[in-house]
Structures are given as structure tokens and as C-alpha cells.
Design a protein around this motif. Structure first.
Motif, mmCIF file in Angstrom:
data_model
loop_
_atom_site.group_PDB
_atom_site.id
_atom_site.type_symbol
_atom_site.label_atom_id
_atom_site.label_comp_id
_atom_site.label_asym_id
_atom_site.label_seq_id
_atom_site.Cartn_x
_atom_site.Cartn_y
_atom_site.Cartn_z
ATOM 1 N N GLU A 59 0.853 -1.186 0.000
ATOM 2 C CA GLU A 59 0.000 0.000 0.000
ATOM 3 C C GLU A 59 0.884 1.229 0.000
ATOM 4 O OE1 GLU A 59 -3.215 0.426 2.713
ATOM 5 O OE2 GLU A 59 -3.619 -1.719 2.703
ATOM 6 N N GLU A 61 0.587 5.352 0.208
ATOM 7 C CA GLU A 61 -0.244 6.534 0.440
ATOM 8 C C GLU A 61 0.551 7.755 0.022
ATOM 9 O OE1 GLU A 61 -2.142 6.974 4.182
ATOM 10 O OE2 GLU A 61 -2.482 4.816 4.387
ATOM 11 N N GLN A 62 -0.140 8.661 -0.707
ATOM 12 C CA GLN A 62 0.545 9.829 -1.211
ATOM 13 C C GLN A 62 -0.465 10.966 -1.290
ATOM 14 O OE1 GLN A 62 2.279 9.091 -5.005
ATOM 15 N NE2 GLN A 62 3.361 11.025 -5.060
ATOM 16 N N GLU A 63 -0.054 12.106 -0.842
ATOM 17 C CA GLU A 63 -0.912 13.280 -0.962
ATOM 18 C C GLU A 63 -0.477 14.050 -2.210
ATOM 19 O OE1 GLU A 63 -1.209 15.690 2.509
ATOM 20 O OE2 GLU A 63 -1.284 13.951 3.827
#
Length: 96
Positions: A59, A61-63
Motif C-alpha cells: 500500500e 499513500e501519497q498526498e
């Protein structure tokens, strides 16, 4: 001790020895059989476990401030980008 008693005790000793030899032979057969069965069950488990495919999931997650475009994350395998294309179109239609 007379000769008759000596013959009886010798006969009893010989019959006991024959009985012990048979028992020892049976025990060796059982030991070898158990070793073979242990190796067989271990081999069966190795074969069974090798039937499955190992799948690793990661997984990330990246903004990202996408503005008007799409943000893509590079990776291997199947990548889920969040919303489906139909949901993106609905969001764009609702935008002022």
C-alpha cells in the motif's frame, strides 16, 4: 542343581531369548516404518505448500494536489487509483 533343572532353565532362557529377538526385530521394523512415514508426511506438506502462489501487496499513500488532472503512482502489479472513472466524471459534472 541337577541336570533336569539345568535343562529346564536353559530351555526357558533360550525361549525367552527367541522371544526377545522377535520383539527387537518388530521394533526395528516399526522404527523404520515411522521414519519413512515422517519423511512422507513432510514431503506431502512441502508439495501442498508449493501449490499456492505467493502474492505480495504493497500500500502506498501519497498526498497529491491534482488540480485538473489525474495523479498516477508508478508501481508493479494491479494499482487501484481510488475513484473509478465514472465517479470522476460525476464529480466533474457537479463542479461549478
Amino acid at each position: 542343581m541337577n541336570a533336569k533343572e539345568d535343562m529346564i532353565s536353559r530351555y526357558a532362557f533360550e525361549s525367552a531369548m527367541v522371544s526377545f529377538e522377535k520383539t527387537i526385530k518388530r521394533l526395528w521394523i516399526i522404527i523404520l516404518l515411522l521414519i519413512i512415514l515422517l519423511a512422507g508426511t513432510n514431503g506431502a506438506w512441502i508439495w501442498y505448500e508449493s501449490q499456492w502462489e505467493v502474492v505480495e501487496t504493497t500500500e502506498i499513500e501519497q498526498e497529491v494536489d491534482t488540480g485538473i488532472g489525474n495523479a498516477f503512482v508508478s508501481g508493479t502489479g494491479d494499482v487501484i487509483y481510488g475513484q473509478s472513472e465514472a465517479e470522476n466524471q460525476n464529480d466533474q459534472d457537479k463542479a461549478p
